[in-house]
Enzyme design. Structure first.
Site, PDB file in Angstrom:
ATOM      1  N   ASP A  74       0.859  -1.175   0.000  1.00  0.00           N
ATOM      2  CA  ASP A  74       0.000   0.000   0.000  1.00  0.00           C
ATOM      3  C   ASP A  74       0.895   1.223   0.000  1.00  0.00           C
ATOM      4  O   ASP A  74       2.063   1.162   0.385  1.00  0.00           O
ATOM      5  CB  ASP A  74      -0.946   0.026   1.200  1.00  0.00           C
ATOM      6  CG  ASP A  74      -2.101   0.990   0.972  1.00  0.00           C
ATOM      7  OD1 ASP A  74      -3.049   0.613   0.262  1.00  0.00           O
ATOM      8  OD2 ASP A  74      -2.035   2.130   1.470  1.00  0.00           O
ATOM      9  N   GLN A  75       0.311   2.333  -0.423  1.00  0.00           N
ATOM     10  CA  GLN A  75       1.062   3.576  -0.486  1.00  0.00           C
ATOM     11  C   GLN A  75       0.207   4.710   0.041  1.00  0.00           C
ATOM     12  O   GLN A  75      -0.976   4.801  -0.274  1.00  0.00           O
ATOM     13  CB  GLN A  75       1.469   3.852  -1.938  1.00  0.00           C
ATOM     14  CG  GLN A  75       2.415   5.018  -2.118  1.00  0.00           C
ATOM     15  CD  GLN A  75       2.832   5.153  -3.572  1.00  0.00           C
ATOM     16  OE1 GLN A  75       1.991   5.345  -4.443  1.00  0.00           O
ATOM     17  NE2 GLN A  75       4.123   5.055  -3.842  1.00  0.00           N
TER      18      GLN A  75
END
Length: 197
Positions: A74-75
């Site tokens: 995830d970012q």
């Protein structure tokens, strides 16, 4: 190597990074509500939010793939204390780019490995992205040129394409910006004996 590798994402960019590295894997999207997970977290560092979301994705897909090593990622994007999510529409993307204009924001790319419900490893890589001062007219023309593809990015840009024109300076590696820190991931997969090395 007998351990099957699963990417808990159908992102074409993350899939391409693994394919380009010569890895054999299957891809399956996690079935989690990211905003609902975040709502339970309260005030947290953006790096921790990215890690928790990456872990939730890895664990979700791990439950459907016994014995496999699952990569969750995830970012998050942070500008000072504000955390951004993918823009809702093109007008939201326009406002996002104008807010980031002339400033440095932080991309936090988390990657987690899980197997059979156990988290094996966590890592967060950070990139500092400095946008040049953007003219509103240019922002409109840029968005018209690149189209809705920017809606799949937390920053409302795609660095690997025309979005590179928005930047003045980048401190961090390419893989972190794209959303999957490949060098530490590959090192850990070798350490676990999942890939040859």
């Amino acid at each position: 190597m007998t351990t099957k590798l699963v990417l808990a994402s159908t992102s074409p960019f993350r899939k391409a990074l693994l394919q380009n590295a010569g890895l054999s894997f299957v891809a399956q999207a996690a079935d989690i509500d990211e905003r609902a997970v975040e709502d339970t977290l309260g005030a947290m560092d953006p790096e921790d939010v990215a890690t928790i979301l990456a872990e939730a994705k890895a664990q979700d897909v791990s439950a459907r793939h016994p014995g496999c090593v699952v990569i969750g990622s995830d970012q998050t994007l942070a500008l000072e204390s504000e955390v951004f999510h993918k823009p809702k529409d093109m007008e939201d993307a326009r406002r996002r780019l104008l807010k980031l204009s002339g400033r440095t924001h932080q991309l936090n790319s988390a990657v987690v490995l899980a197997r059979d419900g156990e988290t094996l490893w966590r890592h967060v890589a950070v990139a500092h992205m400095t946008m040049r001062a953007l003219d509103p007219g240019f922002v409109g023309r840029h968005l018209a040129s690149v189209g809705d593809s920017v809606l799949s990015s937390v920053g409302a840009y795609q660095y690997e394409g025309e979005g590179i024109q928005l930047f003045e300076r980048i401190d961090g590696d390419y893989f972190t910006v794209i959303g999957l820190p490949m060098l530490p991931l590959l090192a850990e997969l070798r350490s676990l004996g999942v890939i040859d090395g």
